[in-house]
Write a protein that holds these residues in place. Structure first.
Motif, short mmCIF file in Angstrom:
data_model
loop_
_atom_site.label_atom_id
_atom_site.label_comp_id
_atom_site.label_asym_id
_atom_site.label_seq_id
_atom_site.Cartn_x
_atom_site.Cartn_y
_atom_site.Cartn_z
N MET A 37 38.15 26.82 37.53
CA MET A 37 37.93 28.39 37.09
C MET A 37 39.23 29.18 37.47
O MET A 37 39.48 30.23 37.18
CB MET A 37 36.78 29.02 37.87
CG MET A 37 35.51 28.71 37.22
SD MET A 37 34.11 29.62 37.88
CE MET A 37 32.82 28.75 36.92
N GLY A 38 40.22 28.49 38.42
CA GLY A 38 41.40 29.28 38.52
C GLY A 38 41.13 30.38 39.73
O GLY A 38 41.62 31.63 39.46
N LEU A 39 40.54 30.20 40.80
CA LEU A 39 40.10 31.21 41.73
C LEU A 39 41.48 31.50 42.72
O LEU A 39 42.06 30.60 42.83
CB LEU A 39 39.08 30.75 42.60
CG LEU A 39 37.69 30.29 42.18
CD1 LEU A 39 36.54 29.56 42.86
CD2 LEU A 39 36.91 31.60 41.15
N THR A 40 41.48 32.62 42.87
CA THR A 40 42.44 33.10 44.07
C THR A 40 42.33 32.37 45.35
O THR A 40 41.26 32.03 45.66
CB THR A 40 42.68 34.54 44.10
OG1 THR A 40 41.38 34.86 44.66
CG2 THR A 40 42.46 35.36 43.00
N PRO A 41 43.52 32.31 46.08
CA PRO A 41 43.52 31.64 47.39
C PRO A 41 42.43 32.42 48.30
O PRO A 41 41.77 31.62 49.30
CB PRO A 41 44.95 31.78 47.79
CG PRO A 41 45.83 31.96 46.55
CD PRO A 41 44.95 32.68 45.49
N GLU A 42 42.34 33.80 48.06
CA GLU A 42 41.38 34.46 49.02
C GLU A 42 40.09 33.83 48.92
O GLU A 42 39.37 33.93 49.77
CB GLU A 42 41.76 35.96 48.91
CG GLU A 42 43.08 36.35 49.34
CD GLU A 42 44.17 36.29 48.45
OE1 GLU A 42 45.37 36.53 48.65
OE2 GLU A 42 43.93 35.92 47.09
N VAL A 43 39.57 33.99 47.61
CA VAL A 43 38.08 33.64 47.21
C VAL A 43 38.00 32.27 47.72
O VAL A 43 36.86 31.68 48.20
CB VAL A 43 38.14 33.57 45.73
CG1 VAL A 43 36.63 33.16 45.22
CG2 VAL A 43 38.16 35.23 45.17
N LEU A 44 38.95 31.25 47.57
CA LEU A 44 38.88 29.87 48.06
C LEU A 44 38.67 29.85 49.45
O LEU A 44 37.90 29.11 50.14
CB LEU A 44 39.99 29.12 47.72
CG LEU A 44 39.94 28.94 46.29
CD1 LEU A 44 41.38 27.90 45.73
CD2 LEU A 44 38.67 27.98 45.48
N THR A 45 39.14 30.72 50.27
CA THR A 45 39.26 30.66 51.59
C THR A 45 37.89 31.13 52.02
O THR A 45 37.32 30.70 53.14
CB THR A 45 40.19 31.71 52.24
OG1 THR A 45 41.81 31.09 51.68
CG2 THR A 45 40.33 31.47 53.77
N ARG A 46 37.51 32.35 51.48
CA ARG A 46 36.01 32.62 51.83
C ARG A 46 35.00 31.57 51.49
O ARG A 46 33.95 31.37 52.43
CB ARG A 46 35.87 34.03 51.01
CG ARG A 46 34.52 34.59 51.36
CD ARG A 46 34.19 36.27 50.80
NE ARG A 46 35.28 36.97 51.35
CZ ARG A 46 35.15 37.65 52.43
NH1 ARG A 46 34.12 37.39 53.26
NH2 ARG A 46 36.13 38.47 53.15
#
Length: 614
Positions: A590-599
């Protein structure tokens, strides 16, 4: 000739649907009518025993007291309907809130309504007792005497009206909170009878006692003013002397209890019928429209001055997202641009964006500003100097530093310069003394200011200084002025996303999941930073004592409670987790942002919270 195939495709325009407020107004009017009818029948039933005792059986079936009581209560319903709002209007401190609510035009308007209601009920009450007539009974050869008991009761009714108007404004009875669960209005009315009876009983007893010392300083003035107007109605004795003090504890208590109980029940019933929610006869309000989704969107849009309508529309959206599969299916299948889902998601995310802007702008928190539209660079053209070369400057041969005064000095400036030179101290003794005295004065001011703030802080730490503290809890109530609407937007958006994995046949919702998760992550991060380092006011001494190294000791007994923010963080975290849990195997593409992946990784480490949704 141009063939039809070569013509540009024109998007089919949507017809503007009927606004949500139109249908909601009709529903509110129907509920308003039910409220008025029930109030009239209740007052008729309560007045029937009085009519039976004082006026006989025939008058029991005549709604005389019910009609007069309804005339006294109906203006309160009009007042409540005109002042409906859903946001909290909290001031920084208790003292400031009391000042702005009582010393305002709003308090004057509310007082007029309650004075009118109090006057009608008081006159009905006094007409039923022989010792509360305007003039005392007299013999034929005697002059009329004014009954001071009646004056006392009339003054007491004014006192009760002003006090209750103050309570109305201070408690902000005009703010409506829509319940999350729909219940029968009659059941809710029955539930509030005993609590309102108990509150009215206690408050009437306290006000009856408190009015005695309040009336004493104004007794002579009220008596003289009453005599002045009474002389237009009857022939009175010239003497203006008062008799014994007209203490009427039983009448005071009965009248105040009648007024307070009627007003409390009227406000309670009005709140119940105006907060029945977005369901009418088992269906959503937008179901009455030919275009239900379009009508619902008109109620969700921001910028509307009808905040109560918008609040109800979001409550209906939450009901649809959680319980109404048929309406969800219509939302997913409406792909005509702009699709219904896109507009709903935009409005829900606008609520989160407005919340973040409140915390960033009004709380001075570090946050990313809204992305601005890129500004086109302005082309700079070289400027060609076509004017001829200026002539060379003429140099003066004489030494200008040998002149005794400035060049081109006016006579006034010359006189001013000579006066200043005459005041100069060549040895600088006087200047040193003046500087020393000024420094001593600065030290005295600094010491006095430190002592002053020491006394102010000590005063604010006492119970007497509590009303003057600008607490962080009151600031949060101002920042999150409509927490219920934000919670509904979060939960409705999450439910629509979760149900789309089965019901969205076109996959329009899945494209927006990265954006939704990113918005949730940004909001959670901002609110958590606010909880960790709340911007405390200098007067918030009680909460400042709880800080540890400038941070809120989360998890300890001294944690600064920020209920509104904690509830939003919990709602956002639960919504984030349930979306991640539902689309877990699809997240990598889905191309999630690094901040979302970290959470997501941090939540996986502690176990995703996938409990039952409320």
């Amino acid at each position: 000739m141009v063939s039809l195939g070569t013509l540009p495709h024109t998007a089919s325009g949507r017809s503007e649907p009927t606004h949500y407020h139109v249908f909601y107004t009709a529903v509110l009017q129907l509920r308003y009518g039910h409220l008025s009818k029930m109030t009239f029948l209740t007052l008729w039933a309560l007045g029937a025993p009085i009519s039976l005792v004082w006026h006989g059986v025939m008058m029991m079936f005549v709604p005389f007291f019910g009609l007069l009581g309804f005339i006294a209560i109906f203006p309160i319903y009009v007042l409540r309907k005109a002042r409906i709002h859903t946001d909290t209007r909290t001031q920084p401190s208790i003292a400031l809130e009391v000042y702005r609510r009582l010393f305002s035009k709003s308090y004057v308007r509310v007082s007029i309504i309650y004075l009118f209601s109090s006057y009608i009920i008081t006159q009905i009450y006094c007409s039923e007792f022989s010792d509360l007539t305007v003039f005392l009974p007299k013999r034929d050869f005697e002059l009329s005497k004014v009954n001071e008991k009646r004056i006392y009761i009339n003054s007491f009714s004014v006192y009760i009206a002003l006090v209750y108007a103050a309570i109305h404004c201070l408690q902000d009875k005009d703010r409506l909170v829509l319940p999350s669960v729909k219940t029968d209005p009659m059941l809710r009315v029955k539930r509030i009878i005993y609590p309102e009876f108990r509150k009215s009983f206690g408050l009437s007893a306290a006000l009856s006692i408190a009015f005695i010392p309040t009336y004493l300083p104004f007794r002579g003035y009220i008596w003289r003013v009453t005599l002045y107007f009474a002389r237009f109605l009857a022939t009175l004795h010239k003497s203006t002397a008062t008799g014994s003090f007209p203490i009427t504890p039983l009448h005071s208590f009965l009248l105040s209890f009648t007024l307070l109980f009627m007003w409390n029940m009227a406000n309670g019933m009005c709140t119940i019928y105006l907060t029945l929610g977005a369901l009418h006869r088992g269906k959503g309000i937008s179901e009455m429209s030919v275009d239900p989704n379009g009508t619902l969107l008109t109620g969700l849009r921001r910028g509307s001055k009808r905040q109560f309508t918008r609040r109800t529309a979001f409550q209906e959206l939450r009901f649809i997202a959680y319980s109404d599969g048929r309406r969800r299916d219509s939302i997913y299948k409406d792909v005509e641009k702009p699709s219904t889902w896109q507009q709903i998601s935009v409005e829900c995310l606008n609520v989160l964006q407005s919340l973040r802007n409140n915390f960033v702008i009004k709380s001075d928190l570090p946050g990313k500003s809204n992305p601005q539209q890129p500004v086109a660079p302005v082309s700079i053209r070289p400027i060609l100097f076509t004017s001829p070369t200026p002539p060379p400057l003429k140099m003066r041969r004489e030494n200008i530093f040998l002149s005794t005064g400035p060049l081109n000095e006016s006579p006034a400036s010359k006189l001013e310069r000579r006066l200043l030179e005459g005041l100069q101290d060549p040895q600088a003794v006087q200047s040193s003394v003046a500087i020393a005295r000024f420094q001593d004065f600065q030290k005295w001011l600094r010491r006095g200011r430190e002592e002053f703030w020491t006394y102010i802080t000590a005063f604010l730490s006492t119970p007497y200084g509590a009303p003057f503290r600008c607490t962080i809890q009151r600031r949060v109530s101002k920042l999150v002025s409509n927490r219920e609407l934000v919670s509904d937007a979060i939960n409705a958006l999450a439910d629509l996303v979760v149900n789309s994995i089965v019901e969205d046949a076109f996959g329009t919702v899945q494209r927006d999941i990265p954006r939704i998760l990113n918005e949730f992550d940004q909001t959670i991060t901002l609110l958590e930073s606010f909880i960790l380092k709340p911007p405390l006011h200098w007067s918030d001494v009680s909460n400042k004592k709880k800080l540890v190294n400038g941070k809120n000791p989360i998890g300890s007994s001294d944690t600064i409670e920020l209920d509104e923010v904690d509830i939003l963080v919990e709602d956002l975290t639960e919504a984030f987790d349930i979306i991640v849990h539902t689309f877990d195997r699809y997240l990598l593409g889905m191309g999630l942002t690094p901040e979302v992946l970290t959470r997501i990784n941090s939540h996986r480490a502690i176990g995703l919270r996938t409990g039952i949704r409320d």
